[in-house]
Design a protein around this motif. Structure first.
Motif, mmCIF file in Angstrom:
data_model
loop_
_atom_site.group_PDB
_atom_site.id
_atom_site.type_symbol
_atom_site.label_atom_id
_atom_site.label_comp_id
_atom_site.label_asym_id
_atom_site.label_seq_id
_atom_site.Cartn_x
_atom_site.Cartn_y
_atom_site.Cartn_z
ATOM 1 N N LEU A 69 -47.866 61.184 -50.494
ATOM 2 C CA LEU A 69 -48.942 61.281 -51.471
ATOM 3 C C LEU A 69 -49.356 62.737 -51.716
ATOM 4 O O LEU A 69 -49.327 63.565 -50.801
ATOM 5 N N ASN A 70 -49.747 63.017 -52.938
ATOM 6 C CA ASN A 70 -50.193 64.350 -53.353
ATOM 7 C C ASN A 70 -49.138 65.419 -53.090
ATOM 8 O O ASN A 70 -49.442 66.529 -52.707
ATOM 9 N N SER A 71 -47.890 65.026 -53.251
ATOM 10 C CA SER A 71 -46.794 65.951 -53.006
ATOM 11 C C SER A 71 -45.618 65.561 -53.885
ATOM 12 O O SER A 71 -45.540 64.454 -54.396
ATOM 13 N N ASP A 72 -44.702 66.486 -54.052
ATOM 14 C CA ASP A 72 -43.483 66.191 -54.793
ATOM 15 C C ASP A 72 -42.371 65.700 -53.873
ATOM 16 O O ASP A 72 -41.243 65.504 -54.303
ATOM 17 N N ASN A 73 -42.687 65.525 -52.602
ATOM 18 C CA ASN A 73 -41.678 65.119 -51.622
ATOM 19 C C ASN A 73 -41.443 63.617 -51.661
ATOM 20 O O ASN A 73 -42.382 62.827 -51.717
ATOM 21 N N PHE A 74 -40.199 63.265 -51.623
ATOM 22 C CA PHE A 74 -39.776 61.869 -51.615
ATOM 23 C C PHE A 74 -38.641 61.754 -50.614
ATOM 24 O O PHE A 74 -37.660 62.494 -50.690
ATOM 25 N N VAL A 75 -38.772 60.872 -49.654
ATOM 26 C CA VAL A 75 -37.729 60.672 -48.650
ATOM 27 C C VAL A 75 -36.956 59.415 -49.017
ATOM 28 O O VAL A 75 -37.492 58.311 -48.982
ATOM 29 N N GLN A 76 -35.712 59.604 -49.385
ATOM 30 C CA GLN A 76 -34.846 58.505 -49.814
ATOM 31 C C GLN A 76 -34.430 57.648 -48.628
ATOM 32 O O GLN A 76 -34.138 58.165 -47.558
ATOM 33 N N SER A 77 -34.420 56.345 -48.820
ATOM 34 C CA SER A 77 -33.962 55.453 -47.754
ATOM 35 C C SER A 77 -32.468 55.641 -47.530
ATOM 36 O O SER A 77 -31.754 56.141 -48.403
ATOM 37 N N LEU A 78 -32.012 55.234 -46.368
ATOM 38 C CA LEU A 78 -30.581 55.337 -46.069
ATOM 39 C C LEU A 78 -29.829 54.144 -46.642
ATOM 40 O O LEU A 78 -28.907 54.287 -47.436
ATOM 41 N N TYR A 79 -30.224 52.954 -46.212
ATOM 42 C CA TYR A 79 -29.494 51.748 -46.581
ATOM 43 C C TYR A 79 -30.470 50.639 -46.945
ATOM 44 O O TYR A 79 -31.644 50.685 -46.617
ATOM 45 N N ARG A 80 -29.941 49.608 -47.582
ATOM 46 C CA ARG A 80 -30.731 48.430 -47.938
ATOM 47 C C ARG A 80 -30.291 47.260 -47.072
ATOM 48 O O ARG A 80 -29.245 47.308 -46.435
ATOM 49 N N SER A 81 -31.068 46.203 -47.109
ATOM 50 C CA SER A 81 -30.710 45.017 -46.323
ATOM 51 C C SER A 81 -29.377 44.432 -46.795
ATOM 52 O O SER A 81 -28.657 43.800 -46.022
ATOM 53 N N ASN A 82 -29.014 44.657 -48.069
ATOM 54 C CA ASN A 82 -27.711 44.188 -48.582
ATOM 55 C C ASN A 82 -26.540 44.914 -47.917
ATOM 56 O O ASN A 82 -25.406 44.435 -47.982
ATOM 57 N N ASP A 83 -26.808 46.062 -47.312
ATOM 58 C CA ASP A 83 -25.752 46.845 -46.669
ATOM 59 C C ASP A 83 -25.454 46.388 -45.243
ATOM 60 O O ASP A 83 -24.507 46.869 -44.627
ATOM 61 N N VAL A 84 -26.264 45.483 -44.715
ATOM 62 C CA VAL A 84 -26.031 44.970 -43.356
ATOM 63 C C VAL A 84 -24.808 44.064 -43.386
ATOM 64 O O VAL A 84 -24.713 43.150 -44.193
ATOM 65 N N THR A 85 -23.859 44.340 -42.503
ATOM 66 C CA THR A 85 -22.618 43.567 -42.444
ATOM 67 C C THR A 85 -22.734 42.442 -41.411
ATOM 68 O O THR A 85 -23.629 42.477 -40.548
ATOM 69 N N PRO A 86 -21.845 41.465 -41.454
ATOM 70 C CA PRO A 86 -21.854 40.430 -40.412
ATOM 71 C C PRO A 86 -21.684 41.010 -39.003
ATOM 72 O O PRO A 86 -22.314 40.528 -38.058
ATOM 73 N N TYR A 87 -20.891 42.069 -38.875
ATOM 74 C CA TYR A 87 -20.722 42.705 -37.558
ATOM 75 C C TYR A 87 -22.053 43.275 -37.062
ATOM 76 O O TYR A 87 -22.394 43.182 -35.881
ATOM 77 N N MET A 88 -22.798 43.876 -37.962
ATOM 78 C CA MET A 88 -24.096 44.438 -37.589
ATOM 79 C C MET A 88 -25.073 43.334 -37.205
ATOM 80 O O MET A 88 -25.841 43.475 -36.248
ATOM 81 N N HIS A 89 -25.042 42.230 -37.939
ATOM 82 C CA HIS A 89 -25.898 41.091 -37.615
ATOM 83 C C HIS A 89 -25.602 40.604 -36.194
ATOM 84 O O HIS A 89 -26.519 40.370 -35.403
ATOM 85 N N ILE A 90 -24.344 40.474 -35.871
ATOM 86 C CA ILE A 90 -23.951 40.021 -34.532
ATOM 87 C C ILE A 90 -24.399 41.025 -33.483
ATOM 88 O O ILE A 90 -24.938 40.648 -32.442
ATOM 89 N N LEU A 91 -24.216 42.311 -33.765
ATOM 90 C CA LEU A 91 -24.625 43.356 -32.828
ATOM 91 C C LEU A 91 -26.113 43.243 -32.504
ATOM 92 O O LEU A 91 -26.509 43.280 -31.342
ATOM 93 N N VAL A 92 -26.920 43.089 -33.522
ATOM 94 C CA VAL A 92 -28.373 43.100 -33.335
ATOM 95 C C VAL A 92 -28.918 41.771 -32.823
ATOM 96 O O VAL A 92 -29.792 41.743 -31.955
ATOM 97 N N PHE A 93 -28.408 40.659 -33.323
ATOM 98 C CA PHE A 93 -29.033 39.376 -33.037
ATOM 99 C C PHE A 93 -28.284 38.473 -32.062
ATOM 100 O O PHE A 93 -28.833 37.440 -31.657
ATOM 101 N N HIS A 94 -27.058 38.822 -31.671
ATOM 102 C CA HIS A 94 -26.300 37.915 -30.811
ATOM 103 C C HIS A 94 -25.645 38.567 -29.592
ATOM 104 O O HIS A 94 -25.438 37.886 -28.590
ATOM 105 N N ILE A 95 -25.322 39.831 -29.657
ATOM 106 C CA ILE A 95 -24.619 40.467 -28.528
ATOM 107 C C ILE A 95 -25.437 40.384 -27.244
ATOM 108 O O ILE A 95 -24.889 40.157 -26.166
ATOM 109 N N HIS A 96 -26.745 40.521 -27.342
ATOM 110 C CA HIS A 96 -27.574 40.423 -26.125
ATOM 111 C C HIS A 96 -27.415 39.060 -25.464
ATOM 112 O O HIS A 96 -27.432 38.956 -24.231
ATOM 113 N N GLU A 97 -27.211 38.003 -26.267
ATOM 114 C CA GLU A 97 -26.968 36.671 -25.702
ATOM 115 C C GLU A 97 -25.630 36.627 -24.975
ATOM 116 O O GLU A 97 -25.516 36.042 -23.893
ATOM 117 N N PHE A 98 -24.613 37.243 -25.575
ATOM 118 C CA PHE A 98 -23.292 37.270 -24.943
ATOM 119 C C PHE A 98 -23.346 38.043 -23.629
ATOM 120 O O PHE A 98 -22.725 37.648 -22.644
#
Length: 120
Positions: A69-98
């Motif tokens: 706010l009150n600045s010309d600075n804008f920090v661009q996001s890296l990725y969107r939720s559409n960029d999450v791959t099935p491998y990443m989903h498994i890494l985050v939500f299932h590997i701990h179970e394995f």
């Protein structure tokens, strides 16, 4: 190429190809992934801690764009939720179970690399 990929992941100077603000965020992302990769290979990894670290890594991956706010600075996001791959989903939500359920054999017993290499 396996060990060479790890060297790039750990030591590549992103500041030579990216703006410093972007390079720092991507370096955090790469360092987090390297830590997860190392934890997967460690037989003493705590599954609950791995789950927490994996979710934090995903949070960094999905950091939204922000406008200061009150600045010309804008920090661009890296990725969107559409960029999450099935491998990443498994890494985050299932590997701990394995890790928890199959500590006796370790995760190497679930590797699909031989099959993937054969298909190439």
């Amino acid at each position: 190429m396996g060990q060479d990929k790890l060297k790039v992941l750990q030591f590549f100077d992103l500041n030579k190809v990216l703006l410093p603000t972007c390079a720092n965020v991507i370096r955090d992302l790469w360092n987090g992934f390297f830590d997860l990769y190392t934890a997967i290979r460690d037989p003493n990894t705590d599954p609950k801690m791995f789950k927490k670290d994996a979710k934090m890594w995903l949070k960094i991956f999905l950091t939204p764009s922000t406008e200061i706010l009150n600045s010309d600075n804008f920090v661009q996001s890296l990725y969107r939720s559409n960029d999450v791959t099935p491998y990443m989903h498994i890494l985050v939500f299932h590997i701990h179970e394995f890790i928890e359920k199959h500590k006796k054999w370790g995760l190497k017993s679930f590797s699909c690399a031989p099959v993937e290499n054969k298909n190439h």
